[in-house]
Design a protein around this motif. Structure first.
Motif: not given
Length: 412
Positions: A29, A33, A93-94, A97, A116, A174, A177, A180
């Motif tokens: 995952i 990035g 992060y998820g 994103g 992110q 995107f 993401y 995540a």
């Protein structure tokens, strides 16, 4: 390659090892990035009308927060535990994103990429630390190699997928993401907190981490990851643009180049456990950077897509050695109670390199052209090789016993 990978899976009992399954999934995952971004940079540039020399800001905004977050992540994990850091990082992060899918503005793109990047700062070191926590010393090198193997499977798939989705709209990649967020739930539910002796004295802990980090061998290990990402961020930022502008290679085929790179990395990373039994890991990294330096020089003279395919294959073969060998050298240089701190120090240097790389490449581009950027990167890699060979030959990079580096000097 497949036979070596299967042997590694059997050695680690991966089919029944939920801990490693979740750790490797977090690593894959994390790879998204940047691997989702490189192929669609030309599309983002056109859609948001970004000058060519400034497109690297999309990557720098992602890497910049790590400069400040990286020094905190490892100590928190060493003193308070690993699991919470990983779960919160995956969620941030998820969510950031996924939110990019809904925006149409460069400023918001950079803001959300920075958010992110904060989440990324927690995931990346936790993966390396947890592999060290969950594996024996004999298993750890193989486990680091298999981490890179699975990462490169993601890198094999994600750029091509991003290229196809980016042809629909630049925001579409995107959406991936969001995976995540699901993984964060899985980590919370099934990943146990590692059973380890935590440092009881925070002030002494930081003193020991600093003393360990300033050893010449550790500084050299830090430079391995810093240089790797410095080269990758600059090279991969301008490779799709060079392929499109100079060679007429469309975005979808540009994503294919990253798949070739991933295949090369999968070959060597799956062999690292065997190679480390026969060769010193520092020597393997020296050989790999020599190869990457030559590849970068060759890329500057590319005249066709097949030329770039060959460059990316050998560049990937080298990467498959550098990444796991450096991680293994890093985690085996510290006891468990200091491991997070040492990994965080490594990430501090690494993320400085990530943030600076596209900006420096952009300045070179403003003064010259993309070919000069590639040649400059190649020269930097080869200079590093010469310096480290001299240090290694003179015996300055010999490892110290962990017990010795973990114990502070007597006040007397």
């Amino acid at each position: 390659m497949l036979r070596s990978a299967l042997r590694g899976i059997q050695t680690l009992k991966l089919r029944h090892n939920t801990n490693l399954q979740l750790i490797y999934s977090s690593s894959v995952i994390m790879i998204m990035g940047t691997s989702l971004i490189y192929p669609i940079l030309p599309v983002i540039r056109e859609s948001l009308h970004i000058p060519k020399a400034q497109i690297g800001l999309v990557l720098s905004a992602f890497a910049f927060p790590s400069i400040f977050i990286a020094p905190l992540v490892g100590p928190i994990a060493d003193l308070r535990g690993r699991k919470l850091v990983l779960v919160m990082s995956l969620l941030l992060y998820g969510a950031a994103g996924l939110a990019i899918y809904f925006i149409e503005d460069l400023a918001w793109l950079l803001i959300l990429r920075a958010v992110q990047g904060v989440g990324f700062s927690g995931i990346m070191p936790m993966v390396v630390i947890l592999i060290g926590d969950c594996c024996t010393k004999e298993q750890e090198t193989t486990a680091q190699g298999m981490k890179v193997f699975f990462d490169r499977i993601g890198l094999l798939v994600f750029p091509g997928l991003a290229g196809m989705l980016g042809a629909l709209a630049w925001q579409t990649p995107f959406l991936l993401y969001g995976l995540a967020l699901l993984l964060a739930v899985g980590v919370m539910r099934w990943l146990p907190e590692p059973d380890m002796l935590r440092h009881a004295r925070p002030r002494l802990y930081f003193k020991e981490v600093v003393a360990l980090s300033l050893r010449l061998r550790c500084l050299t290990i830090f430079s391995m990851s810093s240089l790797r990402f410095f080269l990758d961020f600059a090279f991969f930022t301008y490779l799709p643009i060079f392929a499109l502008d100079a060679l007429g290679i469309p975005v979808a085929k540009g994503g294919f180049l990253f798949s070739v790179y991933a295949l090369g990395a999968m070959v060597t990373s799956s062999q690292l456990g065997n190679l480390a039994l026969r060769y010193d890991k520092v020597h393997l990294v020296i050989l790999a950077f020599s190869t990457q330096g030559v590849c970068l020089l060759a890329a500057s003279a590319a005249t066709s897509i097949w030329w770039l395919v060959a460059v990316m294959l050998f560049y990937g073969l080298a990467n498959g050695l550098i990444s796991p060998a450096q991680s293994s050298l890093l985690v085996q240089s510290a006891p468990g109670k200091l491991r997070g701190g040492l990994v965080s120090a490594d990430r501090l240097f690494q993320n400085l390199a990530k943030s600076a790389s596209p900006l420096i490449a952009g300045l070179i581009l403003m003064a010259s052209n993309v070919q000069t950027v590639f040649r400059s990167l190649g020269a930097i890699a080869l200079v590093w090789v010469v310096v480290v060979v001299v240090l290694q030959t003179r015996g300055y990079l010999q490892p110290a016993p962990i017990a010795a580096v973990a114990t502070p000097p007597s006040p007397n």
